[in-house]
Scaffold this motif. Structure first.
Motif, PDB file in Angstrom:
ATOM      1  N   ILE A 117      -7.903   0.810   1.588  1.00 29.21           N
ATOM      2  CA  ILE A 117      -8.370  -0.514   1.992  1.00 29.21           C
ATOM      3  C   ILE A 117      -8.573  -1.345   0.739  1.00 29.21           C
ATOM      4  O   ILE A 117      -9.211  -0.899  -0.220  1.00 29.21           O
ATOM      5  N   ASP A 118      -8.042  -2.546   0.748  1.00 30.77           N
ATOM      6  CA  ASP A 118      -8.117  -3.411  -0.424  1.00 30.77           C
ATOM      7  C   ASP A 118      -9.457  -4.145  -0.465  1.00 30.77           C
ATOM      8  O   ASP A 118      -9.762  -4.935   0.426  1.00 30.77           O
ATOM      9  N   PHE A 119     -10.254  -3.871  -1.486  1.00 32.43           N
ATOM     10  CA  PHE A 119     -11.487  -4.609  -1.765  1.00 32.43           C
ATOM     11  C   PHE A 119     -11.257  -5.381  -3.066  1.00 32.43           C
ATOM     12  O   PHE A 119     -11.588  -4.901  -4.149  1.00 32.43           O
ATOM     13  N   ASN A 129       0.848  -1.185   0.000  1.00 32.82           N
ATOM     14  CA  ASN A 129       0.000   0.000   0.000  1.00 32.82           C
ATOM     15  C   ASN A 129       0.891   1.244   0.000  1.00 32.82           C
ATOM     16  O   ASN A 129       0.795   2.095   0.866  1.00 32.82           O
ATOM     17  N   ALA A 130       1.762   1.332  -0.954  1.00 31.76           N
ATOM     18  CA  ALA A 130       2.747   2.413  -0.953  1.00 31.76           C
ATOM     19  C   ALA A 130       2.103   3.785  -0.940  1.00 31.76           C
ATOM     20  O   ALA A 130       2.642   4.722  -0.385  1.00 31.76           O
ATOM     21  N   LEU A 131       0.928   3.915  -1.556  1.00 30.10           N
ATOM     22  CA  LEU A 131       0.261   5.221  -1.625  1.00 30.10           C
ATOM     23  C   LEU A 131      -0.937   5.299  -0.701  1.00 30.10           C
ATOM     24  O   LEU A 131      -1.747   6.192  -0.819  1.00 30.10           O
ATOM     25  N   SER A 132      -1.028   4.352   0.253  1.00 29.69           N
ATOM     26  CA  SER A 132      -2.245   4.270   1.063  1.00 29.69           C
ATOM     27  C   SER A 132      -2.493   5.518   1.879  1.00 29.69           C
ATOM     28  O   SER A 132      -3.620   5.841   2.185  1.00 29.69           O
ATOM     29  N   PRO A 161     -11.700  14.253   0.228  1.00 29.69           N
ATOM     30  CA  PRO A 161     -11.839  12.885   0.718  1.00 29.69           C
ATOM     31  C   PRO A 161     -10.966  12.641   1.942  1.00 29.69           C
ATOM     32  O   PRO A 161     -10.117  13.469   2.289  1.00 29.69           O
ATOM     33  N   SER A 162     -11.155  11.495   2.565  1.00 32.17           N
ATOM     34  CA  SER A 162     -10.341  11.123   3.720  1.00 32.17           C
ATOM     35  C   SER A 162      -8.893  10.929   3.296  1.00 32.17           C
ATOM     36  O   SER A 162      -8.614  10.389   2.218  1.00 32.17           O
ATOM     37  N   THR A 165     -13.360   3.328   0.721  1.00 32.46           N
ATOM     38  CA  THR A 165     -12.088   3.198   0.010  1.00 32.46           C
ATOM     39  C   THR A 165     -10.901   3.322   0.956  1.00 32.46           C
ATOM     40  O   THR A 165      -9.855   2.727   0.711  1.00 32.46           O
ATOM     41  N   ARG A 166     -11.037   4.095   2.011  1.00 29.38           N
ATOM     42  CA  ARG A 166      -9.919   4.391   2.901  1.00 29.38           C
ATOM     43  C   ARG A 166     -10.332   4.305   4.364  1.00 29.38           C
ATOM     44  O   ARG A 166     -11.518   4.333   4.697  1.00 29.38           O
ATOM     45  N   THR A 167      -9.343   4.224   5.224  1.00 28.91           N
ATOM     46  CA  THR A 167      -9.585   4.374   6.655  1.00 28.91           C
ATOM     47  C   THR A 167      -9.852   5.844   6.964  1.00 28.91           C
ATOM     48  O   THR A 167      -9.657   6.718   6.116  1.00 28.91           O
ATOM     49  N   ALA A 168     -10.288   6.090   8.196  1.00 29.85           N
ATOM     50  CA  ALA A 168     -10.533   7.453   8.686  1.00 29.85           C
ATOM     51  C   ALA A 168     -11.626   8.171   7.909  1.00 29.85           C
ATOM     52  O   ALA A 168     -11.657   9.399   7.849  1.00 29.85           O
ATOM     53  N   GLU A 169     -12.526   7.402   7.280  1.00 29.96           N
ATOM     54  CA  GLU A 169     -13.732   7.992   6.702  1.00 29.96           C
ATOM     55  C   GLU A 169     -14.818   8.000   7.774  1.00 29.96           C
ATOM     56  O   GLU A 169     -15.025   6.999   8.472  1.00 29.96           O
ATOM     57  N   PHE A 170     -15.524   9.099   7.889  1.00 26.97           N
ATOM     58  CA  PHE A 170     -16.599   9.251   8.869  1.00 26.97           C
ATOM     59  C   PHE A 170     -17.938   9.246   8.134  1.00 26.97           C
ATOM     60  O   PHE A 170     -18.119   9.990   7.166  1.00 26.97           O
ATOM     61  N   PHE A 171     -18.853   8.397   8.595  1.00 27.11           N
ATOM     62  CA  PHE A 171     -20.202   8.333   8.044  1.00 27.11           C
ATOM     63  C   PHE A 171     -21.182   8.734   9.142  1.00 27.11           C
ATOM     64  O   PHE A 171     -21.209   8.114  10.210  1.00 27.11           O
ATOM     65  N   VAL A 172     -21.969   9.756   8.905  1.00 29.94           N
ATOM     66  CA  VAL A 172     -23.008  10.174   9.842  1.00 29.94           C
ATOM     67  C   VAL A 172     -24.340   9.687   9.280  1.00 29.94           C
ATOM     68  O   VAL A 172     -24.704  10.008   8.144  1.00 29.94           O
TER      69      VAL A 172
END
Length: 680
Positions: free
Chosen positions: A215-217, A29-32, A209-210, A151-158
């Motif tokens: 995250i690998d899907f 995940n070099a660019l994660s 975006p976050s 797609t990524r960590t640290a995304e917040f969904f309300v």
């Protein structure tokens, strides 16, 4: 000044970590946590319209069903998580601040981990290290993350729990950016979105975006058209049809594509919420015989087929084939058939457990090697359990507390119990067999007439080994009114080397979750059963794929969690404190186990069960497992009677009561009761 210095140090640390991630071209995940990987990621990510219900276990194997968790919440916040991500780690203090600010206003916070590489244990360890004290839901099938478009960590969904619409998706704020960190956020998007949700206003979209780790899907956008005939029907045939045929407990019969298609939205829901198939232990802790659960691949195949439109496609319909009638006794004609007293089940309502007893007609003892049931009304019979009684009870009720050796049980999909080769349970002559019968109304009144068939070792085939059964029980439980996750603990000392075959957790309407651990003589513990969501409607024994050796000096430790809140849809009354009782609206803490003593044979019986019984009561009271009973641990009817004499019980004045002191106190109590009965 100290706060400023800490913030500055954190900025340097995260910047260095981000720079390291971006510069390591060899990492998977070099660019994660680096710059956006495409033009579309540079803008605000698309927001899903709403979220469907699901049930996931958290890092500690506690189950969370989204719609039930909501309760009276005014908003729900889901935060995507991933182990090892510097952005997630850095957010820990800010998430705590956000939770402290809004939780009292009715906002529920949870995290979502969709990383395939993260285990429950690894996530629990990192959560403890970085101070995340909220549930991290393990989305191992990635179905929740896929639906949300994560797609990524640290995304917040309300999320609005009234409509289940996603009101906001984006980062916490603009404090963290790709490779940089500001001391103070200029835009607080998530907090603003929560404020808008509480005020009934529309939330503003995030400005970017976050910046979290990718995250690998692996299946996203790559799922080929799924075939009903080749892919889906074989799964249903193997895992579902046994119950979903005419005359069995399933509410509809899976006899054709058309039937499955019609119920496909419900099938998707019960799989996502882990209600079906009814197999409640977690697959990540121990392996079990006759596993009825769907594998991860099977879950994704069925759910994605439905999400693709549940199309018929080409090929014959495997479910439409003519089925061969099941034999009256699949194991062959039993050596002894006991008729369970007929019982009339009403069309609706709740039927309390029935506990009939049937006289044992044997005039000589037999060794049991198998047991099977022939059930009259399969839609109405949820389960049967049975056990030997030394004598026919005067009240005719075969209560489990009086049972000796188990005579087998029944649940849909588990109609027979087979003892291992060369292992048996002894059924003495006379006495009786007691039953626990759970009947479930299904829309019309019926009378059930069922039978238990026992199979014996033949003369001259006496087994060499003896199956035993016992229970980790706690009748001192006390569950406060309104409490949603009340925990109770009990243990059972193992005096000699044991081979553990199975565990059978049992509670009532308020039972929420259960587990089972081994504490070895050196103090180390290993979890052997995890039941994130207990379901009173499905009682089942779970037999280990390979029996577990439990060395002498170990403890078996059971924990139960109870939901006595209004959020529990099965709760008869959330305003009452609940104690132990036989009725379903009362509660139980009851994990039955089947085992054998390693040095016991059919010709050399032991008294090890008696040794185990001598510390059973102590294991009920010693909730914190520290080897002594504190005064506050004396609960329940017996505990309340002993509590006033606590100081006298503590004979060595150590500040706690050990097992010897407890047994001495009970002996004194029995003597006084005998004297009172004699009129002294």
């Amino acid at each position: 000044m100290m706060q400023v210095r800490i913030s500055a140090l954190a900025t340097v640390a995260v910047t260095a970590l981000l720079a390291g991630c971006a510069s390591d071209s060899s990492a998977p995940n070099a660019l994660s946590a680096g710059a956006p990987t495409s033009a579309s990621e540079g803008a605000a990510t698309a927001m899903p319209m709403q979220i469907d219900n699901f049930m996931l276990a958290d890092q500690n194997y506690m189950g969370h069903e989204l719609y039930r968790e909501a309760g009276d919440a005014k908003a729900i916040v889901l935060i995507t998580h991933g182990n090892g991500c510097p952005i997630v780690r850095n957010l820990a203090p800010k998430v705590k601040e956000l939770r402290a600010r809004y939780e009292g206003q009715g906002v529920k916070f949870m995290m979502l981990n969709s990383n395939l590489q993260d285990s429950h244990e690894e996530v629990a360890k990192e959560a403890a290290e970085y101070g995340y004290d909220l549930p991290i839901l393990m989305d191992k099938n990635q179905l929740v993350g896929e639906q949300l478009g994560v797609t990524r960590t640290a995304e917040f969904f309300v999320i609005d729990p009234k409509t289940w619409k996603v009101l906001y998706r984006g980062p916490l704020d603009d404090r963290l950016d790709y490779g940089t960190q500001k001391a103070v956020a200029t835009h607080t998007w998530t907090a603003d979105a929560i404020d808008a949700a509480l005020a009934g206003r529309q939330a503003m979209a995030a400005g970017k975006p976050s910046p979290g780790c990718l995250i690998d899907f692996p299946d996203r956008g790559k799922v080929a058209k799924i075939s009903y005939a080749k892919d889906v029907a074989p799964i249903l045939e193997a895992k579902c049809v046994a119950c979903h045929v005419e005359g069995v407990i399933g509410p509809f019969a899976m006899t054709s594509y058309e039937k499955v298609k019609g119920f496909s939205p419900m099938i998707r829901e019960v799989i996502r919420t882990d209600r079906m198939p009814p197999w409640n232990v977690d697959a990540h802790v121990s392996k079990f015989q006759d596993d009825k659960s769907l594998t991860s691949a099977e879950i994704k195949t069925v759910v994605r087929w439905i999400e693709q439109g549940a199309e018929r496609g080409s090929g014959p319909d495997p479910l439409a084939k003519k089925r061969v009638a099941v034999a009256e006794w699949p194991l062959g004609k039993p050596d002894l058939i006991l008729e369970i007293p007929a019982y009339t089940i009403p069309a609706s309502g709740v039927v309390d457990y029935q506990r009939p007893a049937v006289a044992n007609p044997l005039t000589e003892g037999k060794w049991v090697k198998a047991a099977a049931y022939k059930v009259g009304e399969r839609q109405a019979v949820h389960h049967f359990l049975s056990g030997y009684l030394k004598e026919m009870p005067a009240d005719g009720k075969g209560n489990e507390s009086r049972w000796g050796a188990s005579m087998g049980g029944y649940a849909v999909g588990a109609e027979a119990t087979l003892w291992p080769v060369n292992v048996g349970s002894y059924l003495p002559p006379g006495g009786a067999v007691g039953f626990q019968a759970h009947y479930t109304p299904f829309g019309k009144e019926v009378t059930d007439k069922s039978y238990l068939g026992l199979y014996f070792y033949k003369d001259g085939e006496k087994p060499g080994l003896v199956m035993r059964n016992s229970v980790i029980v706690d009748n001192s439980i006390r569950i406060p009114a309104g409490e949603a996750r009340h925990k109770e603990t009990a243990s059972l000392d193992v005096p000699q080397d044991m081979l553990l075959y199975s565990a059978f957790p049992h509670a009532h309407y308020r039972g929420y979750a259960s587990d089972l651990w081994v504490q070895y003589p050196d103090g180390k513990r290993k979890q052997i059963v995890a039941m994130p969501r207990y379901d009173f409607n499905w009682q089942r024994e779970y037999s280990f794929a390979e029996p577990l050796k439990i060395p002498a000096g170990s403890k078996l430790i059971a924990n139960y969690w109870y939901d006595n809140s209004k959020q529990n849809p099965a709760n008869p009354d959330a305003s009452k404190t609940i104690v132990w009782g036989d009725q379903s609206w009362e509660e139980m803490f009851y994990t039955a186990i089947r085992y054998r003593w390693l040095d016991e044979t059919a010709t050399k019986l032991t008294n090890y069960d008696d040794l185990m019984d001598k510390t059973r009561l102590f294991g009920m009271f010693d909730d914190n497992l520290d080897g002594i009973i504190q005064q506050a641990e004396l609960k329940g009817e017996l505990g309340d009677r002993l509590k006033p004499f606590y100081a006298q019980m503590d004979q060595n004045k150590s500040g706690g009561v050990d097992n010897a002191e407890l047994m001495a106190a009970l002996q004194v109590m029995r003597q006084r009761m005998r004297q009172q009965a004699q009129g002294h």
